[in-house]
Design an enzyme around this catalytic site. Structure first.
Site, PDB file in Angstrom:
ATOM      1  N   ASP A  32       0.867  -1.183   0.000  1.00 52.65           N
ATOM      2  CA  ASP A  32       0.000   0.000   0.000  1.00 52.65           C
ATOM      3  C   ASP A  32       0.903   1.232   0.000  1.00 52.65           C
ATOM      4  OD1 ASP A  32      -1.721   2.205   0.938  1.00 52.65           O
ATOM      5  OD2 ASP A  32      -3.176   0.634   1.359  1.00 52.65           O
ATOM      6  N   ASN A  84     -13.646  -3.353   2.756  1.00 52.04           N
ATOM      7  CA  ASN A  84     -14.789  -2.444   2.813  1.00 52.04           C
ATOM      8  C   ASN A  84     -15.592  -2.509   1.513  1.00 52.04           C
ATOM      9  OD1 ASN A  84     -13.675  -1.490   5.264  1.00 52.04           O
ATOM     10  ND2 ASN A  84     -12.432  -0.013   4.164  1.00 52.04           N
ATOM     11  N   HIS A  90     -16.601   2.984   4.039  1.00 51.61           N
ATOM     12  CA  HIS A  90     -15.247   3.539   3.897  1.00 51.61           C
ATOM     13  C   HIS A  90     -14.454   2.980   2.726  1.00 51.61           C
ATOM     14  CE1 HIS A  90     -16.091   5.389   7.728  1.00 51.61           C
ATOM     15  NE2 HIS A  90     -16.354   4.194   8.230  1.00 51.61           N
ATOM     16  N   GLN A  91     -15.118   2.467   1.688  1.00 53.23           N
ATOM     17  CA  GLN A  91     -14.402   2.009   0.502  1.00 53.23           C
ATOM     18  C   GLN A  91     -14.019   3.229  -0.320  1.00 53.23           C
ATOM     19  OE1 GLN A  91     -16.618  -0.590  -2.114  1.00 53.23           O
ATOM     20  NE2 GLN A  91     -14.828  -1.083  -3.342  1.00 53.23           N
ATOM     21  N   HIS A  97     -10.835  -4.967  -2.698  1.00 55.56           N
ATOM     22  CA  HIS A  97      -9.473  -5.094  -2.203  1.00 55.56           C
ATOM     23  C   HIS A  97      -9.468  -5.403  -0.712  1.00 55.56           C
ATOM     24  CE1 HIS A  97     -10.523  -0.811  -1.841  1.00 55.56           C
ATOM     25  NE2 HIS A  97      -9.626  -0.705  -0.869  1.00 55.56           N
ATOM     26  N   PHE A  98      -8.450  -6.111  -0.311  1.00 52.79           N
ATOM     27  CA  PHE A  98      -8.271  -6.523   1.076  1.00 52.79           C
ATOM     28  C   PHE A  98      -6.986  -5.888   1.593  1.00 52.79           C
ATOM     29  CE2 PHE A  98     -10.950  -9.568  -0.902  1.00 52.79           C
ATOM     30  CZ  PHE A  98     -11.745 -10.116   0.085  1.00 52.79           C
ATOM     31  N   HIS A  99      -7.072  -5.261   2.749  1.00 53.55           N
ATOM     32  CA  HIS A  99      -5.901  -4.697   3.406  1.00 53.55           C
ATOM     33  C   HIS A  99      -5.373  -5.716   4.407  1.00 53.55           C
ATOM     34  CE1 HIS A  99      -6.562  -0.383   2.290  1.00 53.55           C
ATOM     35  NE2 HIS A  99      -7.826  -0.791   2.195  1.00 53.55           N
TER      36      HIS A  99
END
Length: 139
Positions: A32, A84, A90-91, A97-99
């Protein structure tokens, strides 16, 4: 957001560089560029889908295995996996996507902070929701 303007689709196509960690036919994992902790990474499907429910099942096969490998590679004992869907949730980027966000013990201010405003519900109320969901799932 259209497929042509999606930043993650541009990363998948190689139009925008990234620090690539893992890649398969269906998924890509990379650093990120706006991390909230050391080792903050993203895991995305290559298939463009706005939300998790828009993503075909066959496009999900590498998402969690990649996330697990990265979690292990960070060496973090504590971490969050965050996903999200929609602006109210909060997207920020309209591509699933995955954090993977390590939560260092030494620095309590680093990583993800969460407020968990649990709701008081009776067991009867929970059962009503359970029955609604179970009926829609069908299994």
């Amino acid at each position: 957001m259209s497929l042509a303007s999606c930043i993650f689709c541009k990363i998948v196509k190689g139009e925008i560089p990234c620090f690539k960690l893992l890649e398969s036919e269906t998924a890509l994992a990379f650093m990120d560029v706006g991390p909230i902790a050391r080792g903050h990474c993203l895991v995305i499907p290559k298939y463009h889908a706005r939300t998790l429910t828009d993503l075909p099942d066959e496009e999900m096969s590498d998402i969690l295995p990649f996330t697990k490998k990265i979690a292990q590679a960070t060496g973090a004992e504590h971490y969050n996996v965050l996903q999200n869907n929609g602006r109210w949730a909060h997207q920020e980027v309209d591509h699933v996507h995955f954090h993977l966000i390590p939560k260092p013990v030494a620095d309590k201010s680093a990583g993800l902070g969460i407020d968990w405003p649990s709701q008081k519900m009776s067991m009867d109320d929970i059962k009503v929701v359970y029955e609604e969901l179970k009926g829609k799932i069908g299994n």
